[in-house]
Design an enzyme around this catalytic site. Structure first.
Site, PDB file in Angstrom:
ATOM      1  CG  ASP A   1      23.713   0.565 -22.245  1.00 27.55           C
ATOM      2  OD1 ASP A   1      23.556   0.483 -20.996  1.00 27.55           O
ATOM      3  OD2 ASP A   1      24.467   1.400 -22.794  1.00 27.55           O
TER       4      ASP A   1
ATOM      5  CD  GLU B   1      -1.801   8.192 -23.590  1.00 22.48           C
ATOM      6  OE1 GLU B   1      -1.563   9.350 -23.934  1.00 22.48           O
ATOM      7  OE2 GLU B   1      -1.241   7.205 -24.079  1.00 22.48           O
TER       8      GLU B   1
ATOM      9  CB  CYS C   1       0.661  13.576 -22.958  1.00 18.47           C
ATOM     10  SG  CYS C   1       1.362  11.946 -23.167  1.00 18.47           S
TER      11      CYS C   1
ATOM     12  NE  ARG D   1      16.086  10.105 -35.820  1.00 21.39           N
ATOM     13  CZ  ARG D   1      17.032  10.417 -34.937  1.00 21.39           C
ATOM     14  NH1 ARG D   1      17.369   9.558 -34.016  1.00 21.39           N
ATOM     15  NH2 ARG D   1      17.629  11.585 -34.984  1.00 21.39           N
TER      16      ARG D   1
ATOM     17  CB  THR E   1       7.558  10.966 -31.336  1.00 23.47           C
ATOM     18  OG1 THR E   1       8.905  10.574 -31.061  1.00 23.47           O
ATOM     19  CG2 THR E   1       6.733   9.741 -31.663  1.00 23.47           C
TER      20      THR E   1
ATOM     21  CG  HIS F   1       4.250  16.467 -22.509  1.00 22.15           C
ATOM     22  ND1 HIS F   1       3.771  15.751 -21.431  1.00 22.15           N
ATOM     23  CD2 HIS F   1       4.505  15.552 -23.486  1.00 22.15           C
ATOM     24  CE1 HIS F   1       3.731  14.474 -21.748  1.00 22.15           C
ATOM     25  NE2 HIS F   1       4.172  14.318 -22.986  1.00 22.15           N
TER      26      HIS F   1
ATOM     27  NE  ARG G   1      16.557  18.642 -29.597  1.00 25.25           N
ATOM     28  CZ  ARG G   1      16.215  17.585 -30.321  1.00 25.25           C
ATOM     29  NH1 ARG G   1      16.384  16.370 -29.823  1.00 25.25           N
ATOM     30  NH2 ARG G   1      15.688  17.722 -31.513  1.00 25.25           N
TER      31      ARG G   1
ATOM     32  CG  ASN H   1       5.694  10.414 -20.392  1.00 27.03           C
ATOM     33  OD1 ASN H   1       4.973  11.282 -19.899  1.00 27.03           O
ATOM     34  ND2 ASN H   1       5.597  10.044 -21.662  1.00 27.03           N
TER      35      ASN H   1
ATOM     36  CB  SER I   1       0.771  12.036 -29.399  1.00 18.78           C
ATOM     37  OG  SER I   1       2.071  12.053 -28.892  1.00 18.78           O
TER      38      SER I   1
END
Lengths: 166, 350
Positions: free
Chosen positions: B29, B81, B113, B200, B202, B235, B244, B267, B297
């Site tokens: 989806d 990167e 990043c 998750r 991350t 970022h 969020r 991104n 990261s």
């Protein structure tokens, strides 16, 4: 391979920065650069009097063809357009037109030079870079950019009109 | 002496693909995935584009806008990167292509990043100490996600370049702060084509912890709070995380209005926060205060507290392409052409 690397490396100023030359005697602009001016009445007149001249990269499509049978290294880009581009300063340049479907390229299309990969010497070899052309339907006006309140601090000479020989 | 941004430029490749089109191929989806990530389209580099060409295009705009003499550049650092070479610098090609060689130092940065924001901090040091007149910090990437992986719905391409100097500042960098730990949320081992991630993991221990802690550290250092800023840029690995974290920290959607660009171009990794900052600068008014919090990261965050000067209105920001054009325009590709452009089709041979 080494010969190709050396040849491309020697051509870096023209491939990266559209570095041409101008005869200081008759003001004719050349791309690629020349060390003597064939337009002057006697070529010797221009010896030592040619100066570097950087093209702006702005121009329009003078003529073009669509390539369906790709040269080696261009297989992923078929069909692609090779064009003769009449630069603002006059010289005619050959280059690929990118970022536009081949069927939308037309004579008179405004373009500007863009920096792209030209070819790779295999997966492990050197990558060669240089100019191609992308559409510029609304090209930047022929003005010097910068702040409105002060003269330009750029060391890059402004493109000037002159006699032209590609 | 003040240090800050003298000029800037951004570049995003022209091609786009939608999450719906990607999901169609993998029986997923895609539209739902796009909605959950808040990514409507992502940019796709043409076969002849890479981090070097994107960096060069962005920097050329920055130099022309600011009427900067390339021979006055003392350092160029390119954060990415996806450097085209493992050994041979991106920065040397970029330096040559803008006419900055040979009397300068140059190097490539890598910190997932946030390599571009690390480059800004390095340039601040060199410029602030008087070692150089102008330092160039670039963040650019042509990021990849493995076919069918969740990353494929967002990983895109683009970059931005900033001229850091002491004179004619359009935005003064008042403070910078960083927050760094060893956190294995996302990586790519030597020789591996696609990155790996810890799902998750991350989120909370990685992106959210580092961004919030770095932002709070910046508030302490600068003596500010969210309401002091007109604009904020985080970022943005997707469109949801920055919204969020902004809400958690107490920022409003209005403050994030220009800094959030991932929903429209995907991104861009090292380019993400910096293209967001470029979009903010496209619209900033004198005295606007701007907070930028990058994230890489591995993991770390760099934050910047800036304020726009009177000169922001004098810079010819219409020269080159404003970021809004990249957000609105583009040529949409079907997945097959996207796969061809990104080298995802096995052509035989070794």
């Amino acid at each position: 391979m080494a010969t190709t690397i050396a040849r491309y490396w020697r051509e870096t100023p023209r491939r990266y920065n559209l570095g041409g030359s101008r005869c200081t005697v008759c003001r004719t602009i050349y791309f690629p650069p020349r060390s003597v001016c064939p337009s002057c009445s006697t070529h010797r007149q221009s010896l030592g009097k040619m100066e570097p001249f950087q093209l702006s990269g702005e121009g329009e499509v003078y003529s073009f063809c669509t390539v369906h049978d790709a040269a080696e290294g261009f297989e992923m880009e078929v069909p692609y357009v090779l064009a003769l581009v009449k630069t603002r300063e006059g010289p005619l340049l050959t280059g690929q037109v990118v970022d536009l479907p081949a069927e939308r390229v037309r004579i008179g299309l405004k373009v500007r030079a863009t920096f792209r990969k030209l070819r790779e010497e295999g997966k492990a070899g050197v990558i060669h870079y240089g100019y191609k052309f992308s559409p510029a339907e609304e090209p930047p006006p022929h003005r010097r950019p910068g702040r409105s309140s002060e003269p330009s601090r750029s060391g890059t000479p402004a493109p000037e009109e002159g006699r032209v020989r590609a | 002496m003040d240090v800050g941004i003298v000029s800037y430029g951004a570049y995003v490749p022209r091609y786009r693909i939608t999450p719906g089109e990607i999901g169609r191929v993998w029986g997923a989806d895609g539209e739902g995935m796009g909605a959950s990530l808040n990514v409507k389209r992502k940019s796709v580099p043409a076969p002849d584009e890479d981090t070097i060409t994107i960096s060069t295009e962005a920097l050329r705009v920055a130099l022309l806008r600011g009427a900067i003499d390339p021979q006055e550049i003392g350092a160029i650092y390119v954060g990415s990167e996806s450097h085209p070479y493992a050994v041979k610098p991106t920065a040397t090609v970029v330096a040559q292509a803008v006419g900055a060689t040979p009397y300068l130092t140059a190097a490539d940065f890598e910190f997932a990043c946030k390599a571009g924001t690390a480059a800004i901090q390095t340039c601040m040091g060199l410029v602030g100490s008087g070692m150089i007149r102008y330092g160039i910090a670039i963040g650019a990437d042509t990021s990849q996600g493995a076919p069918g992986d969740a990353l494929e719905y967002s990983a895109s391409a683009g970059g931005a370049a900033f001229v850091i100097g002491r004179e004619h500042l359009i935005a003064r960098i008042r403070h910078t702060a960083s927050y760094t730990t060893d956190t294995p949320d996302f990586w790519r081992r030597e020789g591996q084509r696609y990155p790996s991630h810890s799902g998750r993991f991350t989120g909370e221990p990685a992106f959210f912890r580092h961004v919030t802690e770095c932002a709070r550290r910046m508030f302490e250092v600068a003596g500010t709070q969210p309401r002091d800023y007109q604009h904020v840029v985080f970022h943005q690995p997707n469109g949801k995380f920055p919204q969020r974290v902004g809400k958690q920290l107490g920022f409003t959607e209005e403050q994030m209005r220009y800094g959030l660009v991932t929903p429209y171009i995907g991104n861009t990794y090292s380019g993400a926060a910096l293209i967001g900052l470029a979009h903010v600068l496209d619209h900033a008014e004198p005295k606007d205060r701007i907070l930028v919090v990058g994230y890489g990261s591995g993991a770390g965050s760099d934050a910047f507290d800036l304020d726009a000067t009177e000169e922001v209105g004098e810079l010819d920001r219409s020269f080159g392409q404003p970021v809004s054009e990249f957000l609105e325009q583009g040529i949409e590709l079907p997945y097959a052409v996207y796969a061809k452009f990104r080298g995802k089709i096995h052509m035989g041979g070794s």
